[in-house]
Design a protein around this motif. Sequence first.
Motif, PDB file in Angstrom:
ATOM      1  N   ASP A 149       0.825  -1.208   0.000  1.00  0.00           N
ATOM      2  CA  ASP A 149       0.000   0.000   0.000  1.00  0.00           C
ATOM      3  C   ASP A 149       0.864   1.265   0.000  1.00  0.00           C
ATOM      4  N   GLU A 150       2.153   1.081  -0.025  1.00  0.00           N
ATOM      5  CA  GLU A 150       3.085   2.209   0.038  1.00  0.00           C
ATOM      6  C   GLU A 150       3.007   3.061  -1.231  1.00  0.00           C
ATOM      7  N   ASP A 151       3.327   4.319  -1.079  1.00  0.00           N
ATOM      8  CA  ASP A 151       3.448   5.168  -2.261  1.00  0.00           C
ATOM      9  C   ASP A 151       4.875   5.715  -2.381  1.00  0.00           C
ATOM     10  N   ASN A 152       5.759   5.205  -1.514  1.00  0.00           N
ATOM     11  CA  ASN A 152       7.173   5.553  -1.577  1.00  0.00           C
ATOM     12  C   ASN A 152       7.980   4.300  -1.261  1.00  0.00           C
ATOM     13  N   PHE A 153       8.833   3.916  -2.197  1.00  0.00           N
ATOM     14  CA  PHE A 153       9.666   2.729  -2.022  1.00  0.00           C
ATOM     15  C   PHE A 153      11.128   3.152  -1.963  1.00  0.00           C
ATOM     16  N   GLN A 154      11.809   2.692  -0.933  1.00  0.00           N
ATOM     17  CA  GLN A 154      13.225   2.987  -0.746  1.00  0.00           C
ATOM     18  C   GLN A 154      14.034   1.794  -1.245  1.00  0.00           C
ATOM     19  N   LEU A 155      14.711   1.951  -2.364  1.00  0.00           N
ATOM     20  CA  LEU A 155      15.556   0.897  -2.912  1.00  0.00           C
ATOM     21  C   LEU A 155      17.018   1.323  -2.816  1.00  0.00           C
ATOM     22  N   LYS A 156      17.360   1.913  -1.711  1.00  0.00           N
ATOM     23  CA  LYS A 156      18.687   2.520  -1.540  1.00  0.00           C
ATOM     24  C   LYS A 156      19.789   1.488  -1.331  1.00  0.00           C
ATOM     25  N   GLU A 157      19.437   0.265  -0.976  1.00  0.00           N
ATOM     26  CA  GLU A 157      20.464  -0.768  -0.794  1.00  0.00           C
ATOM     27  C   GLU A 157      20.863  -1.401  -2.131  1.00  0.00           C
ATOM     28  N   ASP A 158      20.083  -1.161  -3.156  1.00  0.00           N
ATOM     29  CA  ASP A 158      20.393  -1.672  -4.491  1.00  0.00           C
ATOM     30  C   ASP A 158      21.200  -0.629  -5.255  1.00  0.00           C
ATOM     31  N   HIS A 159      22.020  -1.078  -6.180  1.00  0.00           N
ATOM     32  CA  HIS A 159      22.864  -0.146  -6.922  1.00  0.00           C
ATOM     33  C   HIS A 159      21.982   0.831  -7.704  1.00  0.00           C
ATOM     34  N   PRO A 160      22.256   2.142  -7.597  1.00  0.00           N
ATOM     35  CA  PRO A 160      21.383   3.136  -8.232  1.00  0.00           C
ATOM     36  C   PRO A 160      21.254   3.000  -9.751  1.00  0.00           C
ATOM     37  N   ARG A 161      22.309   2.583 -10.443  1.00  0.00           N
ATOM     38  CA  ARG A 161      22.194   2.426 -11.905  1.00  0.00           C
ATOM     39  C   ARG A 161      21.280   1.258 -12.243  1.00  0.00           C
ATOM     40  N   ILE A 162      21.296   0.223 -11.428  1.00  0.00           N
ATOM     41  CA  ILE A 162      20.438  -0.943 -11.677  1.00  0.00           C
ATOM     42  C   ILE A 162      18.977  -0.588 -11.381  1.00  0.00           C
ATOM     43  N   VAL A 163      18.738   0.174 -10.314  1.00  0.00           N
ATOM     44  CA  VAL A 163      17.368   0.635 -10.016  1.00  0.00           C
ATOM     45  C   VAL A 163      16.845   1.466 -11.187  1.00  0.00           C
ATOM     46  N   GLU A 164      17.683   2.333 -11.714  1.00  0.00           N
ATOM     47  CA  GLU A 164      17.282   3.155 -12.855  1.00  0.00           C
ATOM     48  C   GLU A 164      16.906   2.288 -14.058  1.00  0.00           C
ATOM     49  N   VAL A 165      17.684   1.252 -14.306  1.00  0.00           N
ATOM     50  CA  VAL A 165      17.389   0.350 -15.420  1.00  0.00           C
ATOM     51  C   VAL A 165      16.042  -0.332 -15.209  1.00  0.00           C
ATOM     52  N   VAL A 166      15.778  -0.763 -13.980  1.00  0.00           N
ATOM     53  CA  VAL A 166      14.491  -1.400 -13.677  1.00  0.00           C
ATOM     54  C   VAL A 166      13.343  -0.433 -13.950  1.00  0.00           C
ATOM     55  N   MET A 167      13.485   0.794 -13.503  1.00  0.00           N
ATOM     56  CA  MET A 167      12.423   1.784 -13.724  1.00  0.00           C
ATOM     57  C   MET A 167      12.222   2.043 -15.225  1.00  0.00           C
ATOM     58  N   ARG A 168      13.305   2.139 -15.958  1.00  0.00           N
ATOM     59  CA  ARG A 168      13.199   2.338 -17.412  1.00  0.00           C
ATOM     60  C   ARG A 168      12.561   1.117 -18.088  1.00  0.00           C
ATOM     61  N   PHE A 169      12.919  -0.077 -17.623  1.00  0.00           N
ATOM     62  CA  PHE A 169      12.369  -1.304 -18.199  1.00  0.00           C
ATOM     63  C   PHE A 169      10.847  -1.338 -18.051  1.00  0.00           C
ATOM     64  N   ILE A 170      10.356  -0.870 -16.934  1.00  0.00           N
ATOM     65  CA  ILE A 170       8.908  -0.863 -16.691  1.00  0.00           C
ATOM     66  C   ILE A 170       8.179  -0.094 -17.793  1.00  0.00           C
ATOM     67  N   TYR A 171       8.802   0.939 -18.305  1.00  0.00           N
ATOM     68  CA  TYR A 171       8.168   1.789 -19.317  1.00  0.00           C
ATOM     69  C   TYR A 171       8.524   1.440 -20.760  1.00  0.00           C
ATOM     70  N   GLN A 172       9.645   0.801 -20.984  1.00  0.00           N
ATOM     71  CA  GLN A 172      10.017   0.534 -22.382  1.00  0.00           C
ATOM     72  C   GLN A 172      10.283  -0.933 -22.685  1.00  0.00           C
ATOM     73  N   MET A 173      10.207  -1.810 -21.677  1.00  0.00           N
ATOM     74  CA  MET A 173      10.400  -3.255 -21.845  1.00  0.00           C
ATOM     75  C   MET A 173      11.711  -3.603 -22.548  1.00  0.00           C
ATOM     76  N   ASN A 174      12.722  -2.810 -22.285  1.00  0.00           N
ATOM     77  CA  ASN A 174      14.031  -3.023 -22.881  1.00  0.00           C
ATOM     78  C   ASN A 174      15.050  -2.248 -22.056  1.00  0.00           C
ATOM     79  N   TYR A 175      16.301  -2.640 -22.147  1.00  0.00           N
ATOM     80  CA  TYR A 175      17.342  -1.902 -21.438  1.00  0.00           C
ATOM     81  C   TYR A 175      18.647  -1.868 -22.221  1.00  0.00           C
ATOM     82  N   ASP A 176      18.619  -2.277 -23.468  1.00  0.00           N
ATOM     83  CA  ASP A 176      19.842  -2.372 -24.272  1.00  0.00           C
ATOM     84  C   ASP A 176      20.630  -1.071 -24.340  1.00  0.00           C
ATOM     85  N   ASP A 177      19.936   0.047 -24.294  1.00  0.00           N
ATOM     86  CA  ASP A 177      20.611   1.341 -24.455  1.00  0.00           C
ATOM     87  C   ASP A 177      21.442   1.756 -23.243  1.00  0.00           C
ATOM     88  N   VAL A 178      21.357   1.043 -22.125  1.00  0.00           N
ATOM     89  CA  VAL A 178      22.081   1.466 -20.923  1.00  0.00           C
ATOM     90  C   VAL A 178      23.167   0.498 -20.462  1.00  0.00           C
TER      91      VAL A 178
END
Length: 196
Positions: free
Chosen positions: A55-84
């Motif tokens: 039910d959270e509206d804020n998720f803290q993923l600070k223990e995960d590597h920030p570049r990998i978190v960014e890739v996950v967020m991008r994947f959610i929207y484009q279903m790909n990550y080849d560009d990164v």
Amino acid sequence: MSSSVTPLDYPYPLDLRHLFRCGWLSGVTVESADQEFRVHSLLLSLLSEVFAESDEDNFQLKEDHPRIVEVVMRFIYQMNYDDVVEKSGFSKVKFHIKLYLIATKYCIEKLWIFVEDNLKSIIQEGVLKDGFSDAIDEYYNRGCDDDGAHRHLFVEASDLNFQGLKDRDDFLDVVQRTPDFVFDLILEFRKRLPWG
């Protein structure tokens, strides 16, 4: 008149990547160690059981590597990550292992299937390159939740390339730190013995 960016500011047809960039109508914040992502709870919930059940509206993923978190967020929207992959700062094999581990951690099935489809060839391609030993360490020692389903990929690649690996300091270091990998490697070597 509002100065905020809306999807109408982009040419149609509307692309989910635009929603990711502008954050319009997003209801959830995902924070990494160095970034904050405004994402859409519907997309997040559709792709991840972990996020869907919260039910959270804020998720803290600070223990995960920030570049990998960014890739996950991008994947959610484009279903790909080849560009990164190249810009991540990781070897190709370590990047994919880190991505696989975070996908299993947050139950993002589409992402782990996407990574899994390429993992065997990536490991075989990267076995004698820098980053292979780090990827073994990451997979075995980070506490992956896949019950060791991909251990055989590292073990088989190490076995096939053992002559090239046995004198590498990075490989010897990971062997010393990772008894489970050594055990799996011994079992693989044993298969070649006449009684194995």
